[in-house]
Enzyme design. Structure first.
Site, PDB file in Angstrom:
ATOM      1  N   ASN A 195       8.328 -12.360  16.351  1.00 47.56           N
ATOM      2  CA  ASN A 195       8.052 -11.516  17.124  1.00 47.56           C
ATOM      3  C   ASN A 195       7.038 -10.696  15.538  1.00 47.56           C
ATOM      4  O   ASN A 195       7.422 -10.837  14.579  1.00 47.56           O
ATOM      5  CB  ASN A 195       9.124 -10.118  16.955  1.00 47.56           C
ATOM      6  CG  ASN A 195       9.507 -10.179  18.355  1.00 47.56           C
ATOM      7  OD1 ASN A 195       8.702 -11.313  19.107  1.00 47.56           O
ATOM      8  ND2 ASN A 195      10.995 -10.537  18.738  1.00 47.56           N
TER       9      ASN A 195
ATOM     10  N   LYS B 144       6.527 -32.260  12.133  1.00 49.61           N
ATOM     11  CA  LYS B 144       5.540 -31.700  12.181  1.00 49.61           C
ATOM     12  C   LYS B 144       5.091 -32.248  13.439  1.00 49.61           C
ATOM     13  O   LYS B 144       4.562 -33.850  13.546  1.00 49.61           O
ATOM     14  CB  LYS B 144       4.657 -31.610  11.253  1.00 49.61           C
ATOM     15  CG  LYS B 144       3.363 -30.974  12.167  1.00 49.61           C
ATOM     16  CD  LYS B 144       2.984 -30.525  10.845  1.00 49.61           C
ATOM     17  CE  LYS B 144       0.887 -29.649  10.799  1.00 49.61           C
ATOM     18  NZ  LYS B 144       0.407 -29.373  10.101  1.00 49.61           N
TER      19      LYS B 144
ATOM     20  N   PRO C  87      20.354 -15.038  23.352  1.00 50.61           N
ATOM     21  CA  PRO C  87      20.979 -14.554  24.047  1.00 50.61           C
ATOM     22  C   PRO C  87      21.127 -13.052  23.713  1.00 50.61           C
ATOM     23  O   PRO C  87      20.513 -12.555  22.322  1.00 50.61           O
ATOM     24  CB  PRO C  87      22.559 -14.386  23.175  1.00 50.61           C
ATOM     25  CG  PRO C  87      21.756 -15.809  22.200  1.00 50.61           C
ATOM     26  CD  PRO C  87      20.874 -16.325  22.287  1.00 50.61           C
ATOM     27  N   ASP C  88      21.407 -11.582  24.266  1.00 49.96           N
ATOM     28  CA  ASP C  88      21.009 -10.304  24.013  1.00 49.96           C
ATOM     29  C   ASP C  88      22.031 -10.297  22.979  1.00 49.96           C
ATOM     30  O   ASP C  88      23.214  -9.892  23.740  1.00 49.96           O
ATOM     31  CB  ASP C  88      20.695  -9.561  25.130  1.00 49.96           C
ATOM     32  CG  ASP C  88      20.922  -8.575  24.965  1.00 49.96           C
ATOM     33  OD1 ASP C  88      21.463  -7.710  23.717  1.00 49.96           O
ATOM     34  OD2 ASP C  88      19.083  -8.051  25.561  1.00 49.96           O
TER      35      ASP C  88
ATOM     36  N   LYS D  60      16.718   1.411  29.227  1.00 55.40           N
ATOM     37  CA  LYS D  60      16.877   0.465  27.980  1.00 55.40           C
ATOM     38  C   LYS D  60      18.401   0.523  28.144  1.00 55.40           C
ATOM     39  O   LYS D  60      19.000  -0.614  28.192  1.00 55.40           O
ATOM     40  CB  LYS D  60      16.222  -0.382  26.839  1.00 55.40           C
ATOM     41  CG  LYS D  60      16.713  -1.353  26.687  1.00 55.40           C
ATOM     42  CD  LYS D  60      15.422  -1.672  26.100  1.00 55.40           C
ATOM     43  CE  LYS D  60      14.089  -2.056  25.757  1.00 55.40           C
ATOM     44  NZ  LYS D  60      13.209  -3.106  25.291  1.00 55.40           N
TER      45      LYS D  60
HETATM   46  O1  C5P Z   1      15.355  -5.842  25.434  1.00 51.82           O
HETATM   47  P1  C5P Z   1      14.903  -5.386  24.142  1.00 51.82           P
HETATM   48  O2  C5P Z   1      14.674  -6.220  23.272  1.00 51.82           O
HETATM   49  O3  C5P Z   1      13.317  -4.224  24.087  1.00 51.82           O
HETATM   50  O4  C5P Z   1      15.868  -4.488  23.801  1.00 51.82           O
HETATM   51  C1  C5P Z   1      15.662  -3.958  21.722  1.00 51.82           C
HETATM   52  C2  C5P Z   1      16.855  -4.487  21.369  1.00 51.82           C
HETATM   53  O5  C5P Z   1      18.014  -4.891  21.955  1.00 51.82           O
HETATM   54  C3  C5P Z   1      17.154  -3.886  19.804  1.00 51.82           C
HETATM   55  O6  C5P Z   1      18.315  -3.283  18.961  1.00 51.82           O
HETATM   56  C4  C5P Z   1      17.874  -5.022  19.718  1.00 51.82           C
HETATM   57  O7  C5P Z   1      18.128  -5.196  18.488  1.00 51.82           O
HETATM   58  C5  C5P Z   1      18.724  -5.631  20.572  1.00 51.82           C
HETATM   59  N1  C5P Z   1      17.897  -6.664  21.017  1.00 51.82           N
HETATM   60  C6  C5P Z   1      19.248  -7.724  20.631  1.00 51.82           C
HETATM   61  N2  C5P Z   1      18.965  -9.655  21.513  1.00 51.82           N
HETATM   62  C7  C5P Z   1      17.829 -10.093  22.110  1.00 51.82           C
HETATM   63  C8  C5P Z   1      16.870  -9.039  22.151  1.00 51.82           C
HETATM   64  C9  C5P Z   1      17.046  -7.143  21.845  1.00 51.82           C
HETATM   65  O8  C5P Z   1      20.327  -7.709  20.227  1.00 51.82           O
HETATM   66  N3  C5P Z   1      17.884 -10.967  22.215  1.00 51.82           N
END
Ligand code: C5P
Length: 402
Positions: free
Chosen positions: A210, A289, A305-306, A337
């Site tokens: 990103n 590569k 994972p979030d 969110k």
């Molecule tokens: O869902 P989104 O990516 O927009 O959410 C942003 C928030 O979620 C930020 O605080 C980011 O650090 C956290 N996040 C996370 N793990 C992910 C995606 C986002 O901790 N895989």
């Protein structure tokens, strides 16, 4: 402008090679809107001239207790009555010894003894001089007299030796002076922060990431340290220097970031997820590569994972703060969110204003609604965010969020 704008400082310079860094410090302070009155010892004038310091500070420089430009002969008293702090940089071993023993035999040492404001000193000397038990005793003495030490740092020295005793660089001194003036809103709290992007490998050299400089997350770490917290900073790849005092853990992928967060999360009172975590990783990345050819290359991506949600779903989570970068409908998407991730606080910014630069605009969302923070530097916004976190955190009965 920084938080130092309109502050008044008296900068004392003592005799040491590092006196040249004081010139840069004055430039940075003046640029930050500080009024700087320079006082130099006789020895300092051997290293850098009062003319240079006068030109940079825009004020006459004083070097002598008996200067007849002072009508009442009371420079040593008057000079510190209307300043916010005295900063001595560089402070030689001799000057630190004088401070420790209350000696007052020239203008600078006398005004330090007569001052009513805080005193910050930046030691600068050869490593043997710094490590000498006498200097260590004197440094401990001035610390216990509530004098703040900025540094010293370790590194190459003018004498050719390497070790502890180098004066901090001007930028670090500026950061230390700014930090000194911040309120201690989170004393002793443990704050865990993620910052920067993650990088998900495609092969040995390529990857998905990103766009995130890490500047906002590093600013939040710095602001948390200034507020008196202990800070662990888990960072994806950035080009930034970590803030002094943060424990840094470098990671690359989201999976590594999650592992590092899991290892530290029980320690944390507060978790702030500033990282721009990649939403997907590449299944089966190639160790070698991938050779380029004319065919379409298909990558299989699996969701990462979030991390914030993982932390939030722990049985006894820390107070959790999320970040959101949106390209449109900031208010609507950010609040959605926050609710979806069940966060007590979320800081949102527009991608267009946030990425890469030194300034930003933030909107904080909590149970009471949105709190817009107008455009400012990332460190100023980070301090406002920490102040908001401290206010909410204070209201939690047993310290943890659940
Ligand atoms: O869902 P989104 O990516 O927009 O959410 C942003 C928030 O979620 C930020 O605080 C980011 O650090 C956290 N996040 C996370 N793990 C992910 C995606 C986002 O901790 N895989």
């Amino acid at each position: 402008m920084t938080d130092l704008a309109k502050k008044r400082l008296l900068l004392g310079i003592t005799g040491g090679v590092a006196a040249y860094k004081a010139a840069e410090l004055v430039r940075l302070l003046v640029r930050a809107g500080v009024e700087v009155q320079v006082v130099m010892t006789q020895a300092a004038c051997q290293f850098i001239t009062p003319v240079t310091m006068q030109a940079l500070s825009g004020r006459p420089v004083f070097t002598d207790l008996w200067d007849n430009r002072i009508d009442n002969g009371m420079a040593h008293i008057d000079f510190t009555r209307d300043v916010d702090a005295v900063v001595v940089a560089p402070a030689s071993a001799d000057f630190i010894a004088k401070l420790a023993h209350g000696l007052a035999d020239d203008l600078l040492s006398t005004l330090c003894l007569a001052r009513m404001c805080p005193l910050l000193v930046a030691p600068a000397m050869n490593k043997q001089m710094w490590e000498n038990p006498a200097t260590q005793r004197n440094a401990a003495q001035i610390r216990s007299d509530s004098i703040t030490l900025l540094g010293p740092a370790s590194g190459a020295q003018a004498c050719g030796e390497t070790g502890m005793g180098r004066m901090l660089e001007a930028e670090d001194l500026l950061a230390g002076i700014e930090a000194f003036f911040q309120p201690r809103l989170l004393p002793g709290r443990h704050v865990l922060i993620t910052a920067g992007p993650t990088f998900e490998a495609i092969d040995a050299v390529r990857g998905i990431t990103n766009s995130s400089s890490g500047k906002m997350g590093y600013a939040v770490a710095r602001a948390a340290i200034e507020s008196g917290a202990e800070v662990k900073l888990i960072s994806g790849p950035t080009c930034l220097r970590p803030p002094a005092g943060a424990e840094l853990v470098n990671v690359t992928s989201a999976q590594e970031m999650l592992k590092a967060v899991n290892e530290a999360v029980n320690w944390a009172d507060i978790f702030i997820g500033v990282a721009a975590v990649a939403d997907y990783y590449v299944l089966n990345p190639s160790e070698q590569k991938i050779k380029k050819d004319a065919h379409i290359l298909t990558l299989e991506l699996a969701p990462n994972p979030d991390i914030v949600s993982n932390v939030m779903n722990l049985p006894n989570p820390p107070f959790c703060v999320g970040f959101a970068a949106e390209s449109e409908n900031l208010y609507e998407y950010a609040e959605m969110k926050r609710r979806r991730k069940n966060l007590p606080l979320l800081a949102a910014n527009l991608v267009q204003t946030a990425v890469g630069g030194d300034d930003n605009e933030l909107v904080l969302f909590d149970d009471e609604g949105p709190h817009p923070l107008p455009r400012a530097s990332k460190i100023v916004l980070a301090r406002q965010l920490i102040a908001h976190i401290a206010k909410l955190y204070e209201k939690i009965p047993n310290g943890k969020a659940a």
